[in-house]
Structures are given as C-alpha cells and as structure tokens.
Design a protein around this motif. Structure first.
Motif, short mmCIF file in Angstrom:
data_model
loop_
_atom_site.label_atom_id
_atom_site.label_comp_id
_atom_site.label_asym_id
_atom_site.label_seq_id
_atom_site.Cartn_x
_atom_site.Cartn_y
_atom_site.Cartn_z
N ILE A 1 40.05 49.82 46.01
CA ILE A 1 39.68 49.43 47.38
C ILE A 1 38.32 49.99 47.76
O ILE A 1 37.45 49.28 48.28
N VAL A 2 38.11 51.27 47.48
CA VAL A 2 36.82 51.90 47.79
C VAL A 2 35.70 51.23 47.02
O VAL A 2 34.62 50.95 47.56
N ASP A 3 35.94 50.93 45.75
CA ASP A 3 34.93 50.30 44.91
C ASP A 3 34.55 48.91 45.45
O ASP A 3 33.38 48.57 45.54
N CYS A 4 35.56 48.13 45.85
CA CYS A 4 35.30 46.78 46.36
C CYS A 4 34.51 46.81 47.66
O CYS A 4 33.66 45.95 47.90
N LEU A 5 34.78 47.81 48.50
CA LEU A 5 34.13 47.89 49.80
C LEU A 5 32.74 48.51 49.73
O LEU A 5 31.84 48.13 50.49
N CYS A 6 32.57 49.48 48.83
CA CYS A 6 31.33 50.26 48.82
C CYS A 6 30.29 49.76 47.84
O CYS A 6 29.08 49.98 48.04
N ARG A 7 30.73 49.11 46.76
CA ARG A 7 29.76 48.62 45.77
C ARG A 7 29.44 47.17 46.05
O ARG A 7 30.33 46.36 46.31
N ARG A 8 28.16 46.84 45.99
CA ARG A 8 27.73 45.48 46.30
C ARG A 8 28.23 44.48 45.25
O ARG A 8 28.41 44.82 44.10
N GLY A 9 28.45 43.25 45.71
CA GLY A 9 28.78 42.19 44.77
C GLY A 9 30.20 41.67 44.84
O GLY A 9 30.54 40.71 44.15
N PHE A 10 31.05 42.30 45.69
CA PHE A 10 32.41 41.79 45.78
C PHE A 10 32.66 41.04 47.08
O PHE A 10 32.97 39.86 47.07
N VAL A 11 32.54 41.72 48.21
CA VAL A 11 32.78 41.05 49.49
C VAL A 11 31.81 39.89 49.68
O VAL A 11 32.19 38.81 50.13
N SER A 12 30.55 40.12 49.32
CA SER A 12 29.56 39.03 49.28
C SER A 12 29.24 38.75 47.83
O SER A 12 29.17 39.67 47.01
N ALA A 13 29.05 37.47 47.49
CA ALA A 13 28.79 37.08 46.10
C ALA A 13 27.61 37.85 45.54
O ALA A 13 26.60 38.07 46.21
N GLY B 1 46.39 43.14 35.84
CA GLY B 1 44.98 43.22 35.50
C GLY B 1 44.06 42.53 36.47
O GLY B 1 42.83 42.70 36.40
N SER B 2 44.59 41.73 37.41
CA SER B 2 43.72 41.01 38.33
C SER B 2 42.88 41.94 39.18
O SER B 2 41.77 41.59 39.58
N VAL B 3 43.41 43.13 39.46
CA VAL B 3 42.66 44.07 40.28
C VAL B 3 41.40 44.55 39.57
O VAL B 3 40.48 45.07 40.20
N MET B 4 41.33 44.35 38.25
CA MET B 4 40.11 44.67 37.51
C MET B 4 39.33 43.44 37.12
O MET B 4 38.10 43.42 37.19
N THR B 5 40.02 42.39 36.70
CA THR B 5 39.30 41.19 36.25
C THR B 5 38.65 40.45 37.41
O THR B 5 37.54 39.93 37.26
N VAL B 6 39.30 40.39 38.57
CA VAL B 6 38.70 39.67 39.71
C VAL B 6 37.39 40.32 40.15
O VAL B 6 36.37 39.63 40.27
N PRO B 7 37.34 41.66 40.41
CA PRO B 7 36.05 42.26 40.75
C PRO B 7 35.00 42.11 39.64
O PRO B 7 33.82 41.89 39.91
N LEU B 8 35.43 42.23 38.37
CA LEU B 8 34.50 42.09 37.25
C LEU B 8 33.86 40.70 37.23
O LEU B 8 32.63 40.56 37.12
N LEU B 9 34.68 39.67 37.35
CA LEU B 9 34.19 38.30 37.32
C LEU B 9 33.42 37.96 38.59
O LEU B 9 32.45 37.21 38.56
N ARG B 10 33.87 38.51 39.69
CA ARG B 10 33.19 38.28 40.97
C ARG B 10 31.76 38.81 40.91
O ARG B 10 30.82 38.15 41.37
N ARG B 11 31.58 39.99 40.36
CA ARG B 11 30.23 40.58 40.29
C ARG B 11 29.35 39.91 39.24
O ARG B 11 28.16 40.15 39.19
N SER B 12 29.98 39.08 38.42
CA SER B 12 29.19 38.31 37.45
C SER B 12 28.70 36.99 38.06
O SER B 12 28.02 36.23 37.38
N GLY B 13 29.08 36.74 39.31
CA GLY B 13 28.57 35.56 40.00
C GLY B 13 29.57 34.45 40.22
O GLY B 13 29.21 33.39 40.73
#
Length: 269
Positions: free
Chosen positions: A121-133, A165-177
């Motif tokens: 949760i902290v990673d998704c909120l604080c690191r750029r690239g998830f909440v916004s593409a 694994g979605s909690v890891m694959t979704v942020p990973l793929l999301r930050r890839s664009g």
C-alpha cells in the motif's frame, strides 16, 4: 449461516478477480481464517486455520483465474508476449513458497500477510507510476531482472501467503506503462502457476501430516472451496459488464483502497 457468508464473499472474490486481478486470495484468506478460528471447521482445522485458509484460497484461485483469463482472452485484453517466460519463473517461485509455508506457524503466516499488504500500500501511494500511469505511448518491456529473479520472488511470496501474485504483478506491469485494465487482466493468467503449484503442494504436505478429517484434501477445505467457487462465478458475471468502463486513475485508487480494507480486516480478526 457459515456457507451463506462464504457464498457472499465468494461473490466478492469473483468481482475483485475480474476488476482487479486478485484471483480471490485477498478476500478468501481473511474470511476463511475468521470462520475457522471460530471453530466452524473443527478443532484440528482451527489449529491449522491459516494454512487451511491459504490452501483453500489457492484452490479457489485456479477456478477464478482460469475463468477470468478465458474472458480476457476473448475480449483481447491479454498481451501474450508478456506472459512468458515471466509465468514460468513465477511457477518456480510458487513451488519454493508453498514448501516454505509448511515450515512456519499460522501466526507467522498471518503476520507476513499483514506486513506485506502494508508495504504494498505504501509503495503504491508513495512511488510514482501506479496511481497515475507511468508513461504514455508504448509500454516498456520488462527487464531480465524483473522477469527472472523478480518472477521467482513473486511466485514464492504469492504462494507463501496464498494471494495469487496480483499485488506484485499489477504494480509491476502498471509501472511499465500498461493501463489498469491491461495490468489486471494480465494478473489472472500470471496467478495460475501460483494457484496450481500452491494447491498441489498444500494438498500433499497436508496429507503427510495429521488428517484434518472428512471434507479435507490435505489442507484444502472442499466444502468451503465449492461454496466460494459458486459465489465467485456469480460475482464474475456481475463484474464483467464493468471491465474497461472504470476511469484508469479511479481504477488504480480503488485497487489500493481494497488492499487497505483487506489489511484492516486481517488485523482485526
């Protein structure tokens, strides 16, 4: 009453599988854990509540992820070039995680589940690239480190916790664009190796110890599996109409919000 509760939350797991790629683990594990520690599954199951919850979750995930993957393939939202070899490395990690889970106590599994959710949760909120593409235009291909060692880590943690694994694959793929629709669609086929390897291992390791009684195959509660799966089927049918219609940023925010709800529920159980 217990089966009605499981059917209801099975429906929720179906909805989250389609819309967020969860596969069911983040819903099934806390709910089934709570049911089992209340004594509904018998004394032996109560003692092994977290292991049973995780094992049954991976079994439900096989059905949920398979049905959702089929739907995504028909809709054309799967990017097949991204599935392999990442899926193969996730399968290797899944075997490691499932075996490792058999050597720790239920309280350790529960603590690991909560801690991992908090970090995510902290990673998704604080690191750029998830909440916004992260980027516009063509997505960036995953690096070799993300596919190889990263895939093994994803598989190991996901199976250890029974979360797919979605909690890891979704942020990973999301930050890839990728868009949230693409990333969550991809999460389901990438959860299948975790579900298959995890379920097989939990069944075998559970059989090698003390039998939990009638209605169990290893650590898998067959009655709960059947009810949860039936509820999930209805939930997936209900959620299918919303795929691709949720604004991308709202989709990402909702994903994080659901993780917060699950973490709080697990702390309070």
């Amino acid at each position: 009453m217990t089966y009605l509760l499981l059917a209801l939350f099975g429906g929720v797991s179906g909805i989250t599988t389609v819309l967020f790629g969860f596969g069911g683990g983040f819903v099934v594990v806390p709910v089934l854990y709570g049911v089992l520690i209340s004594g509904a599954g018998g004394a032996l199951a109560e003692q092994a509540a977290m292991h049973v919850a995780v094992a049954t979750s991976t079994c439900v995930m096989i059905v949920n992820a398979s049905l959702s993957t089929r739907r995504s393939a028909r809709a054309g939202t799967l990017l097949k070039a991204w599935l392999w070899p990442l899926g193969g490395f996730i399968a290797v990690g899944a075997l490691i995680g499932a075996v490792a889970a058999g050597f720790v106590s239920g309280s350790v599994l529960r603590a690991a589940f909560v801690i991992y959710l908090a970090i995510t949760i902290v990673d998704c909120l604080c690191r750029r690239g998830f909440v916004s593409a992260a980027c516009k235009g063509e997505p960036r291909r995953l690096s070799r480190w993300s596919v190889g060692p990263g895939g093994i880590v994803i598989g190991a943690i996901a199976t250890f916790l029974g979360v797919g694994g979605s909690v890891m694959t979704v942020p990973l793929l999301r930050r890839s664009g990728l868009s949230m629709t693409q990333a969550t669609s991809m999460a389901n086929p990438l959860s299948l190796p975790v579900a298959l390897v995890g379920t097989a291992t939990y069944m075998l390791t559970g059989l090698s110890g003390n039998a939990l009684g009638a209605g169990y195959l290893g650590y898998v509660n067959l009655g709960a599996f059947a009810v949860l799966t039936l509820g999930a089927w209805f939930g997936m049918r209900l959620a299918a109409r919303w795929v691709g219609r949720i604004p991308d940023q709202l989709h990402a925010q909702s994903y994080v919000g659901l993780l917060v709800v699950v973490m709080i529920s697990m702390v309070l159980v």
